[in-house]
Motif scaffolding. Structure first.
Motif, PDB file in Angstrom:
ATOM      1  N   GLU A 138       0.789  -1.146   0.049  1.00  0.00           N
ATOM      2  CA  GLU A 138       0.078  -0.044   0.202  1.00  0.00           C
ATOM      3  C   GLU A 138       0.872   1.342  -0.216  1.00  0.00           C
ATOM      4  OE1 GLU A 138      -4.506  -0.222   1.632  1.00  0.00           O
ATOM      5  OE2 GLU A 138      -2.895  -0.002   3.308  1.00  0.00           O
ATOM      6  N   PHE A 169       2.304   1.632  -3.335  1.00  0.00           N
ATOM      7  CA  PHE A 169       1.213   1.183  -4.487  1.00  0.00           C
ATOM      8  C   PHE A 169       1.407   2.447  -5.619  1.00  0.00           C
ATOM      9  CE2 PHE A 169      -3.253   1.826  -6.164  1.00  0.00           C
ATOM     10  CZ  PHE A 169      -3.263   0.944  -6.864  1.00  0.00           C
ATOM     11  N   LEU A 170       1.392   3.601  -5.291  1.00  0.00           N
ATOM     12  CA  LEU A 170       1.387   4.709  -6.300  1.00  0.00           C
ATOM     13  C   LEU A 170       2.706   5.400  -6.254  1.00  0.00           C
ATOM     14  CD1 LEU A 170      -1.917   6.149  -5.106  1.00  0.00           C
ATOM     15  CD2 LEU A 170      -1.343   4.618  -7.095  1.00  0.00           C
ATOM     16  N   LEU A 197     -10.481   7.216  -6.231  1.00  0.00           N
ATOM     17  CA  LEU A 197      -9.651   7.495  -4.942  1.00  0.00           C
ATOM     18  C   LEU A 197     -11.020   7.678  -3.928  1.00  0.00           C
ATOM     19  CD1 LEU A 197      -7.496   8.552  -2.902  1.00  0.00           C
ATOM     20  CD2 LEU A 197      -8.042  10.834  -3.690  1.00  0.00           C
ATOM     21  N   TRP A 228      -7.442  -6.973  -6.355  1.00  0.00           N
ATOM     22  CA  TRP A 228      -6.183  -6.531  -7.487  1.00  0.00           C
ATOM     23  C   TRP A 228      -5.449  -7.418  -8.046  1.00  0.00           C
ATOM     24  CZ3 TRP A 228      -0.947  -5.896  -6.709  1.00  0.00           C
ATOM     25  CH2 TRP A 228      -0.328  -4.886  -7.750  1.00  0.00           C
ATOM     26  N   TYR A 243      -3.023   5.782 -12.576  1.00  0.00           N
ATOM     27  CA  TYR A 243      -3.686   5.697 -11.567  1.00  0.00           C
ATOM     28  C   TYR A 243      -5.238   5.100 -11.698  1.00  0.00           C
ATOM     29  CZ  TYR A 243      -0.498   8.455  -8.708  1.00  0.00           C
ATOM     30  OH  TYR A 243       0.411   8.700  -7.990  1.00  0.00           O
ATOM     31  N   HIS A 289      -7.773   3.640  -4.955  1.00  0.00           N
ATOM     32  CA  HIS A 289      -6.845   3.752  -4.304  1.00  0.00           C
ATOM     33  C   HIS A 289      -7.460   4.431  -2.962  1.00  0.00           C
ATOM     34  CE1 HIS A 289      -3.493   7.016  -3.056  1.00  0.00           C
ATOM     35  NE2 HIS A 289      -3.501   6.079  -2.201  1.00  0.00           N
ATOM     36  N   TYR A 297      -7.242  11.229 -10.623  1.00  0.00           N
ATOM     37  CA  TYR A 297      -8.494  10.263 -10.378  1.00  0.00           C
ATOM     38  C   TYR A 297      -9.754  11.049 -11.220  1.00  0.00           C
ATOM     39  CZ  TYR A 297      -5.395   9.108  -6.603  1.00  0.00           C
ATOM     40  OH  TYR A 297      -4.194   8.736  -5.810  1.00  0.00           O
TER      41      TYR A 297
END
Length: 169
Positions: free
Chosen positions: A28, A31-32, A44, A65, A40, A73, A148
């Motif tokens: 986590e 993750f980004l 969100l 996922w 992305y 996210h 997003y």
């Protein structure tokens, strides 16, 4: 923290669960990281859930996922006051404006929302710390954008159940 069974042997199910949870938290947080904003997830979700519930839902999102499903996210605040501190009315206005029509610069955004450039810059920096807003360098200007399509905010309020052992107020 899991306890070991009376035999002194570790409980394999607990150890495996803790290991998976630790891997989830690492995943986590990364993750980004270094991710192209075009890649992305479209959603969100900003929540205020207990740490336990957030971990359970994070494990569920990880499984989905891993099976190829698109998952949001999630940014979670254990205390609702922290969520409210982040999403002030002025910051929500900035998010709506940036998502509605991407500004050419922070200065242009400040003009659009009729606020001074420094306060808009400061609010955008706070939102960027939470990976909500990003910036693209365009010459000397920084163009804010939100990667997003949708931002969902979830705050659940429910009565304590009798199983929680809490007496009604």
């Amino acid at each position: 923290m899991s306890e070991t069974p009376p035999t002194g042997e570790p409980d394999d199910a607990s150890t495996e669960s803790e290991s998976r949870e630790h891997n989830l938290l690492d995943a986590e947080s990364a993750f980004l990281e270094d991710r192209d904003p075009e890649a992305y997830p479209p959603v969100l979700r900003i929540t205020s859930d207990s740490d336990e519930r957030h971990r359970r839902e994070a494990l569920d999102r990880l499984e989905r996922w891993e099976s190829g499903e698109s998952v949001p996210h999630v940014i979670n605040f254990e205390k609702p006051s922290d969520l409210r501190s982040l999403l002030t009315d002025r910051r929500l206005d900035l998010l709506r404006s940036v998502m509605g029509d991407r500004p050419a610069s922070i200065r242009r955004l400040a003009e659009r929302v009729d606020r001074d450039v420094k306060s808009v810059h400061d609010d955008l920096q706070i939102l960027a710390e939470y990976d909500i807003v990003h910036f693209e360098q365009d010459g000397r200007a920084k163009r804010p954008f939100v990667p997003y399509e949708t931002i969902e905010v979830s705050l659940e309020i429910s009565a304590a159940s009798s199983a929680d052992g809490a007496a009604p107020a």
